[in-house]
Design a protein around this motif. Structure first.
Motif, PDB file in Angstrom:
ATOM      1  N   THR A  65       0.827  -1.208   0.000  1.00 43.83           N
ATOM      2  CA  THR A  65       0.000   0.000   0.000  1.00 43.83           C
ATOM      3  C   THR A  65       0.858   1.253   0.000  1.00 43.83           C
ATOM      4  OG1 THR A  65      -1.658  -1.234   1.258  1.00 43.83           O
ATOM      5  CG2 THR A  65      -1.944   1.147   1.119  1.00 43.83           C
ATOM      6  N   ILE A  66       1.952   1.239   0.737  1.00 47.57           N
ATOM      7  CA  ILE A  66       2.854   2.387   0.762  1.00 47.57           C
ATOM      8  C   ILE A  66       3.427   2.641  -0.630  1.00 47.57           C
ATOM      9  CG2 ILE A  66       5.046   3.266   1.667  1.00 47.57           C
ATOM     10  CD1 ILE A  66       4.389   1.732   4.270  1.00 47.57           C
ATOM     11  N   VAL A  67       3.796   1.563  -1.322  1.00 44.80           N
ATOM     12  CA  VAL A  67       4.304   1.699  -2.688  1.00 44.80           C
ATOM     13  C   VAL A  67       3.223   2.292  -3.597  1.00 44.80           C
ATOM     14  CG1 VAL A  67       5.083   0.435  -4.725  1.00 44.80           C
ATOM     15  CG2 VAL A  67       6.032  -0.116  -2.480  1.00 44.80           C
ATOM     16  N   LEU A  68       1.980   1.835  -3.436  1.00 45.82           N
ATOM     17  CA  LEU A  68       0.874   2.358  -4.246  1.00 45.82           C
ATOM     18  C   LEU A  68       0.661   3.849  -4.006  1.00 45.82           C
ATOM     19  CD1 LEU A  68      -1.763  -0.526  -3.958  1.00 45.82           C
ATOM     20  CD2 LEU A  68      -0.679   0.284  -6.064  1.00 45.82           C
ATOM     21  N   PHE A  69       0.722   4.263  -2.751  1.00 40.55           N
ATOM     22  CA  PHE A  69       0.594   5.692  -2.449  1.00 40.55           C
ATOM     23  C   PHE A  69       1.698   6.486  -3.147  1.00 40.55           C
ATOM     24  CE2 PHE A  69      -2.160   4.934   1.386  1.00 40.55           C
ATOM     25  CZ  PHE A  69      -3.126   5.869   1.071  1.00 40.55           C
ATOM     26  N   SER A  70       2.924   5.980  -3.062  1.00 42.98           N
ATOM     27  CA  SER A  70       4.056   6.675  -3.665  1.00 42.98           C
ATOM     28  C   SER A  70       3.912   6.766  -5.179  1.00 42.98           C
ATOM     29  CB  SER A  70       5.357   5.944  -3.300  1.00 42.98           C
ATOM     30  OG  SER A  70       6.467   6.564  -3.909  1.00 42.98           O
ATOM     31  N   GLU A  71       3.539   5.659  -5.813  1.00 37.63           N
ATOM     32  CA  GLU A  71       3.359   5.645  -7.264  1.00 37.63           C
ATOM     33  C   GLU A  71       2.235   6.585  -7.693  1.00 37.63           C
ATOM     34  OE1 GLU A  71       4.763   1.014  -8.148  1.00 37.63           O
ATOM     35  OE2 GLU A  71       2.629   1.555  -8.165  1.00 37.63           O
ATOM     36  N   THR A  72       1.165   6.601  -6.919  1.00 38.70           N
ATOM     37  CA  THR A  72       0.024   7.453  -7.270  1.00 38.70           C
ATOM     38  C   THR A  72       0.378   8.919  -7.115  1.00 38.70           C
ATOM     39  OG1 THR A  72      -1.475   5.697  -6.534  1.00 38.70           O
ATOM     40  CG2 THR A  72      -2.426   7.895  -6.828  1.00 38.70           C
ATOM     41  N   GLN A  73       1.135   9.254  -6.078  1.00 32.27           N
ATOM     42  CA  GLN A  73       1.559  10.641  -5.897  1.00 32.27           C
ATOM     43  C   GLN A  73       2.370  11.109  -7.100  1.00 32.27           C
ATOM     44  OE1 GLN A  73       4.178  11.398  -2.598  1.00 32.27           O
ATOM     45  NE2 GLN A  73       3.988  13.617  -2.762  1.00 32.27           N
ATOM     46  N   LYS A  74       3.292  10.290  -7.556  1.00 34.75           N
ATOM     47  CA  LYS A  74       4.103  10.661  -8.715  1.00 34.75           C
ATOM     48  C   LYS A  74       3.245  10.775  -9.970  1.00 34.75           C
ATOM     49  CE  LYS A  74       7.134   7.341  -7.944  1.00 34.75           C
ATOM     50  NZ  LYS A  74       8.310   6.440  -8.120  1.00 34.75           N
ATOM     51  N   PHE A  75       2.270   9.880 -10.110  1.00 34.43           N
ATOM     52  CA  PHE A  75       1.423   9.919 -11.301  1.00 34.43           C
ATOM     53  C   PHE A  75       0.560  11.178 -11.326  1.00 34.43           C
ATOM     54  CE2 PHE A  75      -2.363   8.897 -13.805  1.00 34.43           C
ATOM     55  CZ  PHE A  75      -1.755   8.539 -14.998  1.00 34.43           C
ATOM     56  N   VAL A  76       0.013  11.555 -10.180  1.00 42.77           N
ATOM     57  CA  VAL A  76      -0.807  12.771 -10.113  1.00 42.77           C
ATOM     58  C   VAL A  76       0.024  13.994 -10.495  1.00 42.77           C
ATOM     59  CG1 VAL A  76      -2.090  14.312  -8.573  1.00 42.77           C
ATOM     60  CG2 VAL A  76      -2.427  11.839  -8.428  1.00 42.77           C
ATOM     61  N   GLU A  77       1.258  14.039 -10.032  1.00 44.75           N
ATOM     62  CA  GLU A  77       2.131  15.158 -10.393  1.00 44.75           C
ATOM     63  C   GLU A  77       2.342  15.216 -11.908  1.00 44.75           C
ATOM     64  OE1 GLU A  77       5.571  14.440  -8.020  1.00 44.75           O
ATOM     65  OE2 GLU A  77       4.714  15.345  -6.208  1.00 44.75           O
ATOM     66  N   SER A  78       2.397  14.048 -12.542  1.00 44.68           N
ATOM     67  CA  SER A  78       2.601  14.013 -13.996  1.00 44.68           C
ATOM     68  C   SER A  78       1.348  14.428 -14.767  1.00 44.68           C
ATOM     69  CB  SER A  78       3.028  12.608 -14.435  1.00 44.68           C
ATOM     70  OG  SER A  78       1.932  11.698 -14.427  1.00 44.68           O
ATOM     71  N   MET A  79       0.181  14.404 -14.109  1.00 44.04           N
ATOM     72  CA  MET A  79      -1.076  14.778 -14.764  1.00 44.04           C
ATOM     73  C   MET A  79      -1.255  16.289 -14.888  1.00 44.04           C
ATOM     74  SD  MET A  79      -3.750  12.113 -12.945  1.00 44.04           S
ATOM     75  CE  MET A  79      -5.204  12.875 -13.689  1.00 44.04           C
ATOM     76  N   LYS A  80      -0.520  17.044 -14.104  1.00 39.20           N
ATOM     77  CA  LYS A  80      -0.767  18.483 -14.001  1.00 39.20           C
ATOM     78  C   LYS A  80      -0.599  19.211 -15.334  1.00 39.20           C
ATOM     79  CE  LYS A  80       0.563  22.582 -11.355  1.00 39.20           C
ATOM     80  NZ  LYS A  80       0.877  23.392 -12.547  1.00 39.20           N
ATOM     81  N   ASP A  81       0.441  18.892 -16.087  1.00 41.33           N
ATOM     82  CA  ASP A  81       0.685  19.601 -17.347  1.00 41.33           C
ATOM     83  C   ASP A  81      -0.473  19.415 -18.321  1.00 41.33           C
ATOM     84  OD1 ASP A  81       3.066  20.595 -16.464  1.00 41.33           O
ATOM     85  OD2 ASP A  81       4.319  19.125 -17.505  1.00 41.33           O
ATOM     86  N   ASN A  82      -0.982  18.186 -18.418  1.00 44.77           N
ATOM     87  CA  ASN A  82      -2.104  17.936 -19.324  1.00 44.77           C
ATOM     88  C   ASN A  82      -3.350  18.680 -18.867  1.00 44.77           C
ATOM     89  OD1 ASN A  82      -4.743  15.910 -19.438  1.00 44.77           O
ATOM     90  ND2 ASN A  82      -3.754  16.215 -21.432  1.00 44.77           N
ATOM     91  N   ALA A  83      -3.609  18.665 -17.557  1.00 46.39           N
ATOM     92  CA  ALA A  83      -4.799  19.344 -17.035  1.00 46.39           C
ATOM     93  C   ALA A  83      -4.728  20.848 -17.293  1.00 46.39           C
ATOM     94  CB  ALA A  83      -4.948  19.066 -15.543  1.00 46.39           C
ATOM     95  N   ASP A  84      -3.540  21.425 -17.128  1.00 45.44           N
ATOM     96  CA  ASP A  84      -3.354  22.856 -17.397  1.00 45.44           C
ATOM     97  C   ASP A  84      -3.565  23.168 -18.876  1.00 45.44           C
ATOM     98  OD1 ASP A  84      -2.753  23.258 -14.748  1.00 45.44           O
ATOM     99  OD2 ASP A  84      -0.586  23.401 -15.042  1.00 45.44           O
ATOM    100  N   SER A  85      -2.919  22.389 -19.728  1.00 49.00           N
ATOM    101  CA  SER A  85      -2.948  22.689 -21.160  1.00 49.00           C
ATOM    102  C   SER A  85      -4.297  22.366 -21.793  1.00 49.00           C
ATOM    103  CB  SER A  85      -1.829  21.943 -21.888  1.00 49.00           C
ATOM    104  OG  SER A  85      -1.943  20.543 -21.715  1.00 49.00           O
ATOM    105  N   LEU A  86      -5.028  21.392 -21.247  1.00 40.54           N
ATOM    106  CA  LEU A  86      -6.347  21.075 -21.803  1.00 40.54           C
ATOM    107  C   LEU A  86      -7.257  22.295 -21.741  1.00 40.54           C
ATOM    108  CD1 LEU A  86      -8.534  19.190 -22.911  1.00 40.54           C
ATOM    109  CD2 LEU A  86      -9.014  18.490 -20.546  1.00 40.54           C
ATOM    110  N   LEU A  87      -7.313  22.950 -20.592  1.00 48.86           N
ATOM    111  CA  LEU A  87      -8.169  24.129 -20.460  1.00 48.86           C
ATOM    112  C   LEU A  87      -7.703  25.248 -21.386  1.00 48.86           C
ATOM    113  CD1 LEU A  87     -10.448  25.707 -19.127  1.00 48.86           C
ATOM    114  CD2 LEU A  87      -8.858  26.330 -17.288  1.00 48.86           C
TER     115      LEU A  87
END
Length: 229
Positions: free
Chosen positions: A41-63
């Motif tokens: 579960t700790i690994v999953l939290f860590s992986e998800t945190q990194k993935f969310v950070e990678s989503m930011k550029d797309n979310a910004d540019s989509l709008l």
């Protein structure tokens, strides 16, 4: 720098916290709501945190890209989307007290609900743009990237919740996306902009959620390691 350091600590701590049992049931503290997480579960939290950070550029540019193709006034650089209510559209708005007082389950389930819903709204907005701006393949690609990211995030959050013994059942109003009625193209374009804006703002909130988790369980791991020494 702080969130990066916390993330690094989580990854390093996983390799050191060898006494954590992957299959152990989740235990919760009634006073602090700090679960005793398995290594998985700790690994999953860590992986998800990194993935969310990678989503930011797309979310910004989509709008940004979405608005640029809608014509004046939406495409004007100084234009600000008004507060427009879209039926059943989940919102990213949350005051600080509510943010801090959520349990792990509520925090995760709020994210699961939002992304499970917003992906359907984004699909509708993309379909509308295929009619309004059929030649703009770059805009369609941004929508597709956003929806692919969301589906990956839903899978990761669901995996975390399952590991923690939480239900991943999500119930929506029927219909969730209320069909747009009327011929006012501007209102249709405006609705799509509001959908993209909510998605962008929720990604920022989710990033903050997982930074919160990193800090919360970073401290727990320190305590566990001190007890083992």
């Amino acid at each position: 720098m702080r969130s990066t350091a916390l993330l690094i600590f989580l990854v390093v701590s996983v390799s050191r916290a060898t006494s954590l049992t992957i299959s152990a049931p989740v235990k919760r503290s009634t006073s602090s709501d700090v679960a005793e997480l398995s290594e998985t579960t700790i690994v999953l939290f860590s992986e998800t945190q990194k993935f969310v950070e990678s989503m930011k550029d797309n979310a910004d540019s989509l709008l940004t890209i979405y608005l640029s193709f809608q014509g004046a006034p939406l495409s004007d650089p100084e234009y600000h989307l008004p507060e427009v209510k879209v039926d059943n559209l989940p919102t990213a708005a949350m005051d600080n007290a509510t943010f801090l007082n959520q349990t792990d389950e509520i925090r995760l389930k709020n994210n699961l609900y939002f992304y499970s819903a917003i992906v359907q709204f984004l699909q509708v907005a993309m379909t509308e743009q295929e009619d309004l701006n059929p030649a703009e393949e770059s805009l369609k690609a941004k929508f597709q990237e956003a929806m692919a990211n969301i589906n990956t995030l839903i899978s990761k959050i669901s995996a975390i919740m399952t590991q923690m013994g939480m239900s991943v059942t999500v119930t929506f109003p029927d219909p969730l996306v209320v069909p747009y009625e009327g011929s006012a193209i501007f209102k249709q374009k405006l609705r799509g902009g509001v959908i993209c804006k909510e998605y962008k703002e929720r990604v920022l909130l989710t990033k903050r959620d997982f930074e919160f988790f990193a800090k919360k369980y970073h401290e727990q791991l320190i305590q566990q390691q001190e007890q083992e020494e």
